[in-house]
Scaffold this active site. Structure first.
Site, PDB file in Angstrom:
ATOM      1  N   GLU A 131       0.822  -1.214   0.000  1.00 27.95           N
ATOM      2  CA  GLU A 131       0.000   0.000   0.000  1.00 27.95           C
ATOM      3  C   GLU A 131       0.855   1.263   0.000  1.00 27.95           C
ATOM      4  OE1 GLU A 131      -0.667  -2.556   2.086  1.00 27.95           O
ATOM      5  OE2 GLU A 131      -2.566  -3.286   1.268  1.00 27.95           O
TER       6      GLU A 131
ATOM      7  N   HIS B 154     -11.623  -4.234   8.165  1.00 24.37           N
ATOM      8  CA  HIS B 154     -12.317  -4.050   6.888  1.00 24.37           C
ATOM      9  C   HIS B 154     -13.558  -3.174   7.051  1.00 24.37           C
ATOM     10  CE1 HIS B 154      -9.826  -7.461   5.789  1.00 24.37           C
ATOM     11  NE2 HIS B 154     -10.290  -7.476   4.563  1.00 24.37           N
TER      12      HIS B 154
END
Lengths: 352, 326
Positions: free
Chosen positions: B60, B129
């Protein structure tokens, strides 16, 4: 058991600390005009560096990161790049930047606490000084990706330190460059010290160059104090990257002869003997000796050039010292393309 | 006229802008052949090729740093974080670089990237999440933070985000990715950034919200309408810069305000809105500003997540509390 892959790391040095050229020297060793220009750029940035440190010591500059001892590595980068290539420095690569058109007064402006230093006279696509360590490696990889996407024959070159080569940004950049075969060259300027932490405490790897092997990219270690080796390796690295033949990682082994910045005192963590030994290997002496031996440089030229550098740098210092601080509203000038209404109100409150 | 879900509207906007502007590239994990884990980029790789729809290595930090590099060299990268819980390694590049490039180079370099991420709870997803970290980005000068709440606004705001000359964090409420379809013509018409959308007119109280909570706020307004209470519902949509004027205008009329968001209450964007109401609407208000938010806990795993997210019932209670005044 079988061996699935074998690797080796090449070390490149042509000019020894006394300026003696190796037998297998590359063509650039015969290009005396370019070597003189390289030497002159090295001398100029060294004059600048001493001035900048003095300005800080006398309260006329903020914290400043010296480039003393890195001159061959930095200047060679500038000499090997084309203007249309993109440079993503860390924060002490003035030697490369001056070759690319950045003015000394702009470096001083930046370390003197003024963003206008980053709107410099070098190529408009070159990155500003980058303080968050190693993040610039990814910006260069992204730039290289942009060049590849647009089919432009341009190369992105970035510099990171030995300490910075521990960061995930560095690994991510060389990894991405390998996966996409990007026109990307990363130079680890290994100056042995990340502020107070020595090279051996950054990584158990024998060389920093070998980190590139894990990313599947060409990797080489160079004597970073040997301008001829640096020019030769960078010429090749940039040419092959431009030709689409892939990225390269170059570890330039050098030594940080000054403190990390003017806010640092290296005597707290390293001995005089080590620094003294490093001075014997510094980059300018050997190139000067080589050029003198070839009849391309002498004491009179040295004296004249240093005097010229003094004059030029003094004029730059004067220009810096004569500059006024920006108006208060400058903080708001480039926040967004268009200033949001609520922040525009703050600009009014901040006054002039 | 196509009927599309919110996620299909995202895809429609990406495809439209990639066709219109060759400098737009999409990058992220699994965005290529797989079309993204939520299928936001489905079909783009086939249509625009792997050089413009880049499956990246799994890193990321790298995605964000590459996006900064691309954006500062004339490209328009739309980077995807697979979930909002994975944006934190990206934060260094967003905070230290994307948000600052224009300022620190005095306008010489700009960074018009878009960072998209599925955002928020309510889909029974694994740990990390389901968060709502918008306040961390809304705090950063130089950024835009946008959260759409319908297919049409997802399409129009994403087009605007990609065309914006500054960096935009675009959080997509994954709970309503496929909740319903609506007509979204693929006409390339962007919606304005930096403005709130008044979704329902009312006179007795104002509900200020964004993202998936828009659904519960509209339900709460329906319930209260049955009791004769008229509630105005505002979708903030762009959290930074904040269009406080639309909220002030509404509150001047209703004199009561309830702010609803699924992020934790303390330090949330609701706190900024409440502070601005205190600064500028003190004498319009007849009741203290209420906040109905996620609790100041970690987002729980999904057995409890619906106990964490602001429910219609909690929102109705919040409105009743402000109605008790004046």
């Amino acid at each position: 058991m079988s061996i699935v892959a074998k690797f080796a790391v090449e070390h490149v040095q042509y000019l020894d600390p006394e300026g003696r050229l190796a037998d297998h020297a590359p063509a650039v060793a015969q290009d005396l005009e370019r070597l003189v220009a390289t030497y002159q750029a090295m001398a100029r940035v060294r004059v600048f560096d001493a001035k900048a440190i003095n300005l800080q010591r006398t309260g006329k500059l903020g914290t400043y990161a010296s480039c003393l001892g890195h001159e061959a590595a930095h200047v060679a980068i500038g000499m090997a790049m084309r203007p249309e290539d993109c440079f993503a420095p860390m924060y002490r690569e003035y030697g490369a930047q001056f070759v690319r058109g950045v003015k000394p007064r702009e470096v001083l402006l930046y370390w003197g606490g003024d963003e206008r230093g980053n709107d410099f006279s070098g190529p408009k696509h070159d990155y500003p000084w980058c303080v968050p360590i190693a993040t610039q490696c990814l910006h260069a990889a992204g730039a290289a990706l942009a060049f590849r996407t647009r089919r432009e024959p341009r190369v992105a070159v970035t510099v990171v330190g030995d300490g910075g080569s521990s960061k995930s940004d560095f690994y991510g950049a060389i990894n991405a460059a390998g996966v996409w075969n990007l026109p990307f060259v990363c130079v680890i300027v290994n100056n042995q010290w990340a502020i107070s932490v020595p090279r051996r405490m950054q990584s158990a790897a024998e060389t920093l160059a070998q980190k590139g092997i894990a990313a599947g990219i060409a990797s080489v270690q160079v004597d970073g104090n040997d301008a001829i080796a640096m020019l030769d390796v960078l010429d090749r690295a940039i040419a092959r990257a431009r030709a689409g033949e892939g990225p390269m990682l170059v570890e330039a082994v050098t030594y940080r002869l000054h403190d990390h910045t003017t806010a640092d005192d290296a005597r707290r963590y390293r001995g005089e003997d080590e620094v003294k030994a490093a001075w014997a290997r510094e980059p300018m002496k050997r190139l000067r000796a080589y050029l003198a031996g070839r009849g391309a440089w002498d004491d009179a030229k040295e004296k004249a050039w240093l005097e010229q550098c003094e004059r030029e740098v003094n004029a730059e210092v004067d220009a810096y010292l004569a500059s006024s601080p920006p108006p208060t509203r400058a903080m708001f000038d480039h926040l967004y393309a268009e200033l949001p209404a609520d922040v525009a109100e703050q600009r009014r409150l901040a006054g002039q | 006229m196509p009927q599309v879900t919110l996620i299909e509207a995202v895809t429609q906007a990406l495809a439209h802008e990639m066709a219109r502007d060759p400098s737009v590239v999409v990058l992220g994990e699994d965005v290529g052949v797989n079309g993204g884990v939520f299928r936001a980029t489905v079909g783009l790789s086939e249509r625009f090729g792997p050089e413009r729809v880049l499956d990246t290595p799994l890193d990321e930090t790298m995605i964000a740093g590459l996006a900064v590099g691309l954006a500062t060299q004339g490209m328009k990268p739309v980077a995807e974080a697979q979930f909002e819980g994975f944006v934190f390694p990206m934060f260094d590049h967003i905070y230290c670089h994307a948000a600052r490039f224009r300022n620190r180079t005095r306008g010489r370099m700009t960074c018009p990237l878009v960072l998209r991420a599925p955002w928020g709870g309510g889909i029974r997803a694994p740990e990390h999440h389901s968060d709502a970290p918008e306040a961390m980005f809304a705090h950063v000068p130089g950024l835009r933070v946008v959260i759409p709440s319908s297919p049409a606004r997802a399409y129009g705001l994403l087009l605007a985000a990609i065309r914006d000359p500054d960096p935009v964090i675009f959080f997509e409420p994954k709970r309503i990715y496929r909740q319903y379809k609506e007509e979204v013509p693929d006409d390339g018409e962007a919606l304005p950034l930096d403005v709130c959308f008044v979704l329902r007119d009312g006179t007795d109280a104002t509900l200020v919200t964004w993202g998936a909570s828009v659904k519960e706020c509209l339900e709460a307004a329906d319930q209260l309408a049955a009791e004769g209470v008229s509630v105005e519902v505002i979708d903030v949509a762009t959290l930074r810069p904040l269009d406080i004027d639309t909220i002030l205008e509404s509150v001047a009329k209703t004199r009561r305000c309830v702010i609803v968001h699924e992020a934790p209450k303390t330090g949330g964007v609701g706190a900024e809105i409440a502070a601005r109401l205190a600064e500028r609407a003190m004498y319009d208000l007849v009741a203290p500003v209420e906040r109905v938010c996620g609790w100041d806990t970690h987002m729980p795993l999904f057995r409890l997540e619906m106990k964490y997210l602001p429910s219609t019932a909690r929102i109705v209670e919040g409105v009743r509390r402000v109605l008790a005044h004046g």
